[in-house]
Motif scaffolding. Sequence first.
Motif, PDB file in Angstrom:
ATOM      1  N   ASP B  34      45.804  41.109  26.624  1.00  0.00           N
ATOM      2  CA  ASP B  34      44.947  41.075  27.790  1.00  0.00           C
ATOM      3  C   ASP B  34      45.386  42.184  28.750  1.00  0.00           C
ATOM      4  OD1 ASP B  34      43.652  40.539  30.098  1.00  0.00           O
ATOM      5  OD2 ASP B  34      44.385  38.480  30.321  1.00  0.00           O
ATOM      6  N   ALA B  37      47.024  40.938  31.928  1.00  0.00           N
ATOM      7  CA  ALA B  37      48.395  40.454  31.739  1.00  0.00           C
ATOM      8  C   ALA B  37      49.358  41.633  31.684  1.00  0.00           C
ATOM      9  CB  ALA B  37      48.489  39.638  30.456  1.00  0.00           C
ATOM     10  N   VAL B  38      48.926  42.735  31.055  1.00  0.00           N
ATOM     11  CA  VAL B  38      49.809  43.897  30.975  1.00  0.00           C
ATOM     12  C   VAL B  38      50.026  44.503  32.349  1.00  0.00           C
ATOM     13  CG1 VAL B  38      50.127  46.176  29.971  1.00  0.00           C
ATOM     14  CG2 VAL B  38      49.037  44.385  28.641  1.00  0.00           C
ATOM     15  N   ILE B  39      48.930  44.655  33.110  1.00  0.00           N
ATOM     16  CA  ILE B  39      49.032  45.300  34.419  1.00  0.00           C
ATOM     17  C   ILE B  39      49.912  44.457  35.346  1.00  0.00           C
ATOM     18  CG2 ILE B  39      47.734  46.005  36.470  1.00  0.00           C
ATOM     19  CD1 ILE B  39      45.350  46.479  34.553  1.00  0.00           C
ATOM     20  N   LEU B  40      49.715  43.129  35.300  1.00  0.00           N
ATOM     21  CA  LEU B  40      50.406  42.278  36.265  1.00  0.00           C
ATOM     22  C   LEU B  40      51.738  41.745  35.749  1.00  0.00           C
ATOM     23  CD1 LEU B  40      47.549  40.230  37.904  1.00  0.00           C
ATOM     24  CD2 LEU B  40      48.689  42.272  38.708  1.00  0.00           C
ATOM     25  N   SER B  41      52.014  41.911  34.445  1.00  0.00           N
ATOM     26  CA  SER B  41      53.236  41.307  33.934  1.00  0.00           C
ATOM     27  C   SER B  41      54.415  41.877  34.690  1.00  0.00           C
ATOM     28  CB  SER B  41      53.383  41.577  32.439  1.00  0.00           C
ATOM     29  OG  SER B  41      53.661  42.931  32.232  1.00  0.00           O
ATOM     30  N   SER B  43      55.072  42.125  37.629  1.00  0.00           N
ATOM     31  CA  SER B  43      54.940  42.568  39.007  1.00  0.00           C
ATOM     32  C   SER B  43      54.916  41.306  39.848  1.00  0.00           C
ATOM     33  CB  SER B  43      53.671  43.361  39.208  1.00  0.00           C
ATOM     34  OG  SER B  43      52.611  42.501  39.515  1.00  0.00           O
ATOM     35  N   ALA B  44      55.257  41.484  41.095  1.00  0.00           N
ATOM     36  CA  ALA B  44      55.465  40.318  41.937  1.00  0.00           C
ATOM     37  C   ALA B  44      54.169  39.554  42.207  1.00  0.00           C
ATOM     38  CB  ALA B  44      56.102  40.740  43.251  1.00  0.00           C
ATOM     39  N   ALA B  45      53.031  40.080  41.744  1.00  0.00           N
ATOM     40  CA  ALA B  45      51.768  39.473  42.146  1.00  0.00           C
ATOM     41  C   ALA B  45      51.086  38.678  41.049  1.00  0.00           C
ATOM     42  CB  ALA B  45      50.828  40.567  42.633  1.00  0.00           C
ATOM     43  N   GLU B  46      51.848  38.257  40.043  1.00  0.00           N
ATOM     44  CA  GLU B  46      51.191  37.605  38.924  1.00  0.00           C
ATOM     45  C   GLU B  46      50.808  36.170  39.251  1.00  0.00           C
ATOM     46  OE1 GLU B  46      52.472  36.239  34.695  1.00  0.00           O
ATOM     47  OE2 GLU B  46      53.008  38.337  34.917  1.00  0.00           O
ATOM     48  N   THR B  53      41.324  37.873  40.606  1.00  0.00           N
ATOM     49  CA  THR B  53      40.727  38.981  41.368  1.00  0.00           C
ATOM     50  C   THR B  53      40.679  40.241  40.535  1.00  0.00           C
ATOM     51  OG1 THR B  53      42.107  38.077  43.112  1.00  0.00           O
ATOM     52  CG2 THR B  53      40.720  39.942  43.684  1.00  0.00           C
ATOM     53  N   LEU B  54      41.812  40.545  39.896  1.00  0.00           N
ATOM     54  CA  LEU B  54      41.884  41.775  39.127  1.00  0.00           C
ATOM     55  C   LEU B  54      40.895  41.726  37.959  1.00  0.00           C
ATOM     56  CD1 LEU B  54      43.201  44.451  38.769  1.00  0.00           C
ATOM     57  CD2 LEU B  54      45.098  43.385  37.593  1.00  0.00           C
ATOM     58  N   GLN B  57      37.505  42.378  39.268  1.00  0.00           N
ATOM     59  CA  GLN B  57      37.298  43.770  39.660  1.00  0.00           C
ATOM     60  C   GLN B  57      37.130  44.675  38.449  1.00  0.00           C
ATOM     61  OE1 GLN B  57      36.469  44.755  42.424  1.00  0.00           O
ATOM     62  NE2 GLN B  57      36.881  42.845  43.517  1.00  0.00           N
ATOM     63  N   VAL B  85      45.128  51.271  34.367  1.00  0.00           N
ATOM     64  CA  VAL B  85      46.544  51.324  34.723  1.00  0.00           C
ATOM     65  C   VAL B  85      46.813  52.391  35.770  1.00  0.00           C
ATOM     66  CG1 VAL B  85      48.867  51.646  33.815  1.00  0.00           C
ATOM     67  CG2 VAL B  85      47.143  50.505  32.434  1.00  0.00           C
TER      68      VAL B  85
END
Lengths: 527, 336
Positions: B34, B37-41, B43-46, B53-54, B57, B85
Motif C-alpha cells: 500500500d 503505508a509506505v509513505i507513512l510507515s 513517520s510520526a503521523a501514522e 486523509t492521505l 488526497q 513520495v
Amino acid sequence: MHDSRFTWWRLVLGAFVPSAVLVAAALTGTLTSATSAAGLRPLSAVLDTTADSSSLAQAIAMQLDQFGLHVSVREWQSTDLLTQEQSGSRQMYMSDWGSAYFDPYDLAAPKLITGGRGNRSFFSNKTFDALMTQAATSNNTQLRRADYFKAQQILYSQVPWVFGYYLDNVQVASSRLKGWQPYEDGMEPMARVTPNGSSTVTVALPTNAILTLDPTASYSDRSTEEVIQNVFDSLVTLSPGRTILPQLATRWAVSQGGLTYTFTLRRNVTFQNGQPFTSQDVVFTADRLLGLGAFQGHPSTRAALIDPPGDALTVGAEGPYTVVFHFQKPFPLFLYGLVHMEIVPHVYYQKVGAAQFALHPIGTGPFSYQSGSYSGPIVLARNSRYWGGAPKIAKLVFLPEPDPESTMAGLLSGSIDVGTDLPFDQLSQFENNPQFQVKEIPGTRAYFIELNNKLPPFNNRNVRLAFNYAIDWNTILAAIYGNHAHRMATAFLPSGFGFDPHIHPYPYDPAKAVELLHAAGYEAHVP
Amino acid sequence: MTVIRIIHRLALALPLALGVVLVAFFYLRALPGDPVAVILSQSAAESPQAIATLRAQLHLNEPLLSQLAYFLANLVHGSLGYSFVQHVPVSTLIGQALPATIELGFGALAFAALIGIPLGVIGGWRRAGTGDRIGTFITILAVSLPEFWLGLVLIVVLAAYLKWLPAAGEIGVAVQLRAVTGMPVLDALLTGNVPALMSALRHLILPSVALGTPMVAVITRVLSASLHETKWLPYITVARAKGLTERQVLLRHALRNAWIPTVTVTGLNFGILLGGNMVVETVFAWPGLGRLVVQSIFSRDYPVVQGAILVYGLTFILINLLVDVVVTLLNPQVTL
C-alpha cells in the motif's frame, strides 16, 4: 479424439487423491508423535524478513533448529510484509524502528502501547499504557524517568518481542577534513570543517535519491534531512551530547505547567536571497506543517514531530522577533521535535509555490542550494553571509551513491570525502589508514524480532521468554557486525531518556529455554 | 510518401502506448503493498486520520475506474501527475533522469560499435582465422560477464587503485556547466566548454564499458554471421569478377547488405538501454531512469512508474520506427 476423454475430473482425482493421502498420513504422523512424547507438541513457526535482514534471519533460524524447533525463513518485499504484519496473520518478523527524539516517546510508545501506530506485536498491557501515556504528557523529569523505569520492568517480564540490538552509525571521512564530526540529527558539522587542499567537499549519501528539498514536505528520511539541515536552520539544534542549543532562537521561556513556549529570535539573520528572517517566517513554517490542507491538500507527515496527534498547537507572533507556541496538553519533547522544524522564507515560498520551492530551496543555513536534482549530485555553495560565520568549505556536494562498494572505491580514490553505511567487514581498511578518520555515533534505530502476541505459539509468555534465551545474539552479531552491534535489554535505547542501565539483556541459556518450552507444552532439546 | 508512412506509423503508436499504460495501471494496483503505508510507515503521523486523509488526497480510496479517469484526464492535459513520495511532477522526475540514461545509452552504443564492428567484420570476412578466434573469445567473455561485477572491477582497478578515471557521477563536481539538455557531454559541446567536455567524457567511459560490453557480443555475432552469409552470394562473386579489390568488395557490397540485420538487432538493444539499467546506474551513481523506476516500484509510487512505462513504450515505438527508416535507406527494396 482419444485425448478428449482426459476430462477435468480425472485431473482433479489425479491431483487430489494422492495429496489427500499424503495429508492424512502427515496428520496421523503428527498426532502419534504428539501423543508419544509426554503430551509435547512440536513447535513450528515462520520467521518473516525482508532481503536486508535475510542472512541474519537464516542464522537465527538455524540456531532455533538446533533446539528441535521448526523455524523456516520467508523473505518478503517490505511493503507486502508490512501489510501482512498489520493484518495480524504473521507469527514472527524481523523488525526495526527508528527514533527521532532520543526518548521512548517515539520508540517504545508507538511500538508497544495498545493500538499504537507501530504496534505490530499486538502487545497490550494496561499498566504499561498508563505509564507511557503519563510520561509523554508530563513536564516532571523525575516522574517521567520513574515511569519509564517501571515500563521497562513490565517489558522485561512480559517479553513482547525477542529483544534485539542497535548498531553504531559508523562514518568515514578523508583526514583532510579538519574538525569533522559525524552527522547527527540536528547537527550540520560541515559548517565547521576546514578542508585541506580542495575547498570542494563531496559527501556520499547511501540512497538512490533524496526525497525533497522542502523541509515542510512529507518525508522521513535521514539522507534528505542531512541535506536540508545544511541549507536551513531550525529554532533550536542539538549538541553531540544531545542537549538543546539555540540556533535561530537565542533564548526561550517555558510557562508554568509547560503549556506555553516563548522564543526570542535571532536578529539580523537573512535568508540566502537577502530577505530578513522574522517571526512571520516561523509562523508560516509552522502553519505549513500543522495546517490540515497545507501540504498539497493533506497535512504534512512531519506535523506530529512538533504536535503530537490529538493536540491543538497554536502558533503566534508577538512582534517581529518573538514567537509563542501554545499547547493544550504538556508535550515535554517539543524542543527535540523543533530541531526538525527548519524555517522556510514565507515571502519567497509563497511567490514560487511549493513545487518550485522543493526544487530551488532558500534557507538561512550555512550553505545555499546551487544546482542538482534529487538523484544526481546536489551542489551547495558557501553562504558567505551566514550568521554563524561563513563556512570554510566553498562547495559542498551530496552525491546519492546507493552502492556501498562504489562509495568505498570513491573514498579510496579521493573523489568522495565522506561516506556512511559502509559494510562493517570492510571498515578495517579505513581504520588502519592514516588517510581516513573513522568515527561512530550510537544509532537511534532498534532491531528486534517482533512476535505476534495474539497468535499461537507466541501468545504464551513462556514461549516468548524461551526464544529470548534460545538465541545466541552475541555470536551472531559479532560475526556480522564486529563490535558495532550492541544488545538491548528491552525496547529502550541507552542513548534515549529514561533508560534503566540495571536491566541486562537476557543471556543465551539453552537449558532455560528448553525448560520454558517444555512448560509451554512444546518439544525441545538442548542443542 | 515516406513522410506520410512515418506519420501513419506514429499515429498507430498512440493507441499502442495507451494500451501499455493501461496494462501498467492495472498491474501496479494488483501488486500487494500500500503506497500510503509506505509513505507513512515510521513517520510520526501514522494515525488512522492521517492514513485516511492521505489516501483520500491521493484518490486511493476511490474505485479503480475513477482512479483511471483521473489519470487519463491528467494525461489529456499533458500531465503525468505528481509523485506520491517526492511531491514533484512526474514529468520533472523523468525529465531529470531521462537525459542521463540517454547519454549513457549512447556511450554504451558507441563503445559497443567501436569494438563490435571491427571484430564482426574480421570474424565474418575471415571465418576461422586468428582474428575470428580472438573475436569469438572476446564475445563469449563479453556476454558472460555480469554487469555489476564488471562495473565493480572497473571501479576498483581503474578508479580506486590506478586513479585514471572517476568512479561515480556524470561530471566532476567542481566543473561549471550550464544545463541545456541535461546531458553533460552534449551541454559541454553546445556551450563550447572544453574542461566540462573532458570531465563528462572521462566520467562516461567506465559506465559505458560496463553497460556496452554485452552489446559488443551482440553486434559482433550478428554482423559476423550476416557478413559470412553475404560472402557467398552471387553478386559478391560478380563484384570480384569485375575486378574490384577485396576492400571495395567488402565495404561497398558485402557490408552494405550485412548491415541490415545488425542495425535491427542493435536498434532493439539500444531501446532496452534507453529504459535505464538499474545495476550500472547504481554502481556508478548515475542518476538515470533505471534507478528512478526501481525505487518507485519499491515505494509503490504509482504515478512515477506509470509515467516511466509510458516513456518506455514510446521509446520502443520510436526506436522501431527509426530502425525501419534506416533499413529502407540501406536497402531501397524494403518499404515502411
